[in-house]
Design an enzyme around this catalytic site. Structure first.
Site, short mmCIF file in Angstrom:
data_model
loop_
_atom_site.label_atom_id
_atom_site.label_comp_id
_atom_site.label_asym_id
_atom_site.label_seq_id
_atom_site.Cartn_x
_atom_site.Cartn_y
_atom_site.Cartn_z
N MET A 19 0.85 -1.20 0.00
CA MET A 19 0.00 0.00 0.00
C MET A 19 0.87 1.24 0.00
O MET A 19 1.44 1.62 1.03
CB MET A 19 -0.96 -0.01 1.20
CG MET A 19 -1.95 -1.15 1.12
SD MET A 19 -3.22 -1.10 2.39
CE MET A 19 -4.50 -0.26 1.51
N GLN A 20 0.95 1.84 -1.16
CA GLN A 20 1.77 3.04 -1.37
C GLN A 20 1.35 4.14 -0.40
O GLN A 20 0.16 4.48 -0.33
CB GLN A 20 1.57 3.50 -2.82
CG GLN A 20 2.41 4.65 -3.26
CD GLN A 20 3.87 4.25 -3.38
OE1 GLN A 20 4.19 3.12 -3.64
NE2 GLN A 20 4.74 5.20 -3.18
N GLN A 79 7.97 -5.28 -4.61
CA GLN A 79 7.06 -5.09 -5.75
C GLN A 79 7.58 -4.03 -6.73
O GLN A 79 8.00 -2.95 -6.33
CB GLN A 79 5.66 -4.66 -5.28
CG GLN A 79 4.68 -4.68 -6.46
CD GLN A 79 3.29 -4.22 -6.11
OE1 GLN A 79 3.10 -3.04 -5.79
NE2 GLN A 79 2.32 -5.10 -6.19
N CYS A 109 -2.28 -1.01 -10.32
CA CYS A 109 -2.32 0.35 -9.79
C CYS A 109 -3.25 1.23 -10.64
O CYS A 109 -3.09 1.31 -11.86
CB CYS A 109 -0.92 0.94 -9.75
SG CYS A 109 -0.93 2.62 -9.10
N ASN A 210 -7.93 -11.15 -2.69
CA ASN A 210 -7.74 -9.84 -2.06
C ASN A 210 -8.92 -8.92 -2.35
O ASN A 210 -9.45 -8.92 -3.46
CB ASN A 210 -6.43 -9.22 -2.56
CG ASN A 210 -6.27 -7.76 -2.19
OD1 ASN A 210 -6.18 -6.90 -3.06
ND2 ASN A 210 -6.24 -7.45 -0.91
N GLY A 211 -9.27 -8.13 -1.33
CA GLY A 211 -10.27 -7.07 -1.50
C GLY A 211 -11.36 -7.14 -0.45
O GLY A 211 -12.10 -8.13 -0.36
N ASP A 212 -11.41 -6.08 0.40
CA ASP A 212 -12.53 -5.90 1.33
C ASP A 212 -12.61 -6.93 2.45
O ASP A 212 -13.71 -7.30 2.86
CB ASP A 212 -13.87 -5.86 0.59
CG ASP A 212 -14.08 -4.55 -0.14
OD1 ASP A 212 -13.14 -3.72 -0.15
OD2 ASP A 212 -15.17 -4.35 -0.69
N ARG A 235 -6.42 -2.63 3.72
CA ARG A 235 -6.96 -1.64 4.66
C ARG A 235 -7.45 -2.26 5.95
O ARG A 235 -7.31 -1.66 7.03
CB ARG A 235 -8.09 -0.86 3.97
CG ARG A 235 -7.60 0.03 2.84
CD ARG A 235 -8.72 0.43 1.93
NE ARG A 235 -9.32 -0.74 1.30
CZ ARG A 235 -10.47 -0.74 0.62
NH1 ARG A 235 -11.12 0.38 0.47
NH2 ARG A 235 -10.92 -1.84 0.07
C1 LIG Z 1 -3.52 3.80 -0.29
C2 LIG Z 1 -3.38 2.56 -1.13
C3 LIG Z 1 -2.16 2.26 -1.70
C4 LIG Z 1 -1.99 1.08 -2.47
N1 LIG Z 1 -0.76 0.79 -3.01
C5 LIG Z 1 -0.59 -0.36 -3.72
C6 LIG Z 1 0.71 -0.73 -4.22
O1 LIG Z 1 1.72 -0.04 -4.02
N2 LIG Z 1 0.78 -1.88 -4.94
C7 LIG Z 1 -0.31 -2.69 -5.17
O2 LIG Z 1 -0.17 -3.74 -5.82
N3 LIG Z 1 -1.51 -2.38 -4.67
C8 LIG Z 1 -1.68 -1.25 -3.95
N4 LIG Z 1 -2.90 -0.96 -3.41
C9 LIG Z 1 -3.99 -1.96 -3.50
C10 LIG Z 1 -3.97 -2.88 -2.26
O3 LIG Z 1 -2.79 -3.66 -2.23
C11 LIG Z 1 -5.19 -3.82 -2.26
O4 LIG Z 1 -5.17 -4.57 -3.43
C12 LIG Z 1 -6.51 -3.05 -2.15
O5 LIG Z 1 -6.45 -2.04 -1.15
C13 LIG Z 1 -7.67 -4.02 -1.84
O6 LIG Z 1 -7.43 -4.71 -0.64
P1 LIG Z 1 -8.11 -4.26 0.77
O7 LIG Z 1 -9.59 -4.14 0.51
O8 LIG Z 1 -7.75 -5.39 1.71
O9 LIG Z 1 -7.54 -2.94 1.15
C14 LIG Z 1 -3.09 0.21 -2.66
C15 LIG Z 1 -4.33 0.52 -2.09
C16 LIG Z 1 -4.49 1.68 -1.34
C17 LIG Z 1 -5.84 1.98 -0.73
#
Ligand SMILES: Cc1cc2nc3c(=O)[nH]c(=O)nc-3n(C[C@H](O)[C@H](O)[C@H](O)COP(=O)(O)O)c2cc1C
Length: 329
Positions: A19-20, A79, A109, A210-212, A235
């Site tokens: 997560m960037q 990554q 991304c 992955n997701g939510d 998150r």
């Molecule tokens: C603030 C933010 C930064 C993210 N940065 C990256 C990243 O650098 N590389 C990547 O593959 N996904 C990135 N994602 C996506 C997350 O890795 C993940 O796939 C997405 O948040 C869904 O998962 P979650 O619902 O568990 O958060 C980012 C998501 C957010 C919200």
């Protein structure tokens, strides 16, 4: 954890998402110490037309100096994000020379600046280009280095999902993480976990769902619907820092109490200290990181909102330390 172990593991694996701007080395350190994760992924390192120097790799992944492990001993995957296959390969080789053992390629991304340069989710429109990138990087890397990829379901619509997943498998990736949304869906609920099952049916490498996932219940449901063993938390892990610990206990046949505010308070102080100790950190970095984390924690802990309000106008580390002392002991 070696790639062999990963591929043979019959125990469900839990990944901490890249997560960037949110899960940097300090947050990885903290969350993996709280526990439950088998592996984590760095924020993406953007690859354009140069090959990064050692200092850049170490800035993104200080764990390269510690055997690719966080302080708690959790493996870290590096990554990369880019669209130029040859330069991605050159950079991957350089990262391996510095010590990386596992490389992940980002095809998910949604950021406009990244997509304008044909990187990230926009590549989902071109399965052939994805295949070329993965194959070029795979062929450049020594066989013992694990290569994986992370994708969304598509750009505008989900029609390329199966082709992209197949392209990634055929080009030689060892596993694939799927964030179950298209680029245009952004982060809007719902995540389409049923699509992960379709992808899993379509390919034979391990798929990470992955997701939510924000609760133990979500974890059980994503595994049921996606039919995947392995799950990645983003998150949800930041909002509930013990979610992975709860999941790991559940997978060991135990239900444990969610983390109480008293324990979280001591992790909050640890996190602030880690950010203050970051090499070359200025005053602004630890304060911004703490405010950012509290604004996410308050979704699960009302006490985090009080603390956020108490530090909102503070601009010095000394002031914040004083407030943390008073509020958290
Ligand atoms: C603030 C933010 C930064 C993210 N940065 C990256 C990243 O650098 N590389 C990547 O593959 N996904 C990135 N994602 C996506 C997350 O890795 C993940 O796939 C997405 O948040 C869904 O998962 P979650 O619902 O568990 O958060 C980012 C998501 C957010 C919200």
């Amino acid at each position: 954890m070696s790639s062999q172990l990963h591929l043979k593991s019959s125990f469900p694996l839990l990944y901490l998402a890249p997560m960037q701007g949110l899960i940097d080395a300090e947050m990885r350190d903290l969350l993996t110490r709280i526990g439950g994760f088998d592996s984590c992924v760095t924020e993406f390192v953007r690859i354009t037309h140069t090959v990064h120097h050692r200092s850049t790799w170490l800035k993104h992944m200080p764990e390269l100096n510690h055997g690719n492990l966080t302080q708690a001993g959790t493996p870290v995957i590096l990554q990369l994000l880019g669209s130029d296959a040859e330069n991605l390969a050159r950079n991957a080789i350089k990262a391996v020379e510095i010590g990386a053992q596992q490389i992940d390629l980002n095809f998910g991304c949604p950021a406009p600046t990244v997509n304008q340069h044909a990187g990230g989710a926009i590549l989902m429109r071109e399965p052939k280009q994805i295949e070329h990138i993965v194959r070029t990087v795979r062929q450049a890397l020594p066989a013992h280095i694990t290569l994986s990829a992370k994708m969304r379901l598509g750009y505008e619509d989900k029609s390329p999902a199966l082709d992209c997943a197949r392209a990634i498998e055929e080009a030689g990736a060892q596993f694939l993480t799927v964030h179950a949304r298209t680029k245009v869906e952004g982060y809007r609920p719902p995540a389409h976990w049923d699509w992960i099952a379709r992808i899993k049916n379509h390919i034979s490498i391990p798929v990470v769902a992955n997701g939510d996932v924000f609760s133990l219940q979500d974890y059980q449901t994503i595994r049921d619907i996606s039919t995947c063993d392995d799950v990645m938390l983003g998150r949800g892990a930041v909002q509930r820092p013990d979610l992975a610990r709860q999941i790991a206990a559940y997978n060991n046949g135990k239900l444990i109490e969610p983390m109480q505010w008293e324990e979280l308070g001591s992790w909050i102080k640890d996190f602030f200290n880690l950010c203050c100790n970051k090499v070359q950190a200025n005053n602004k970095y630890p304060i911004a990181r703490l405010k950012q984390w509290l604004s996410m924690l308050k979704l699960a802990y009302p006490q985090a909102d009080d603390l956020f309000k108490a530090i909102r106008t503070s601009t010095t580390i000394e002031d914040i330390n004083q407030i943390l002392q008073v509020k958290l002991g």
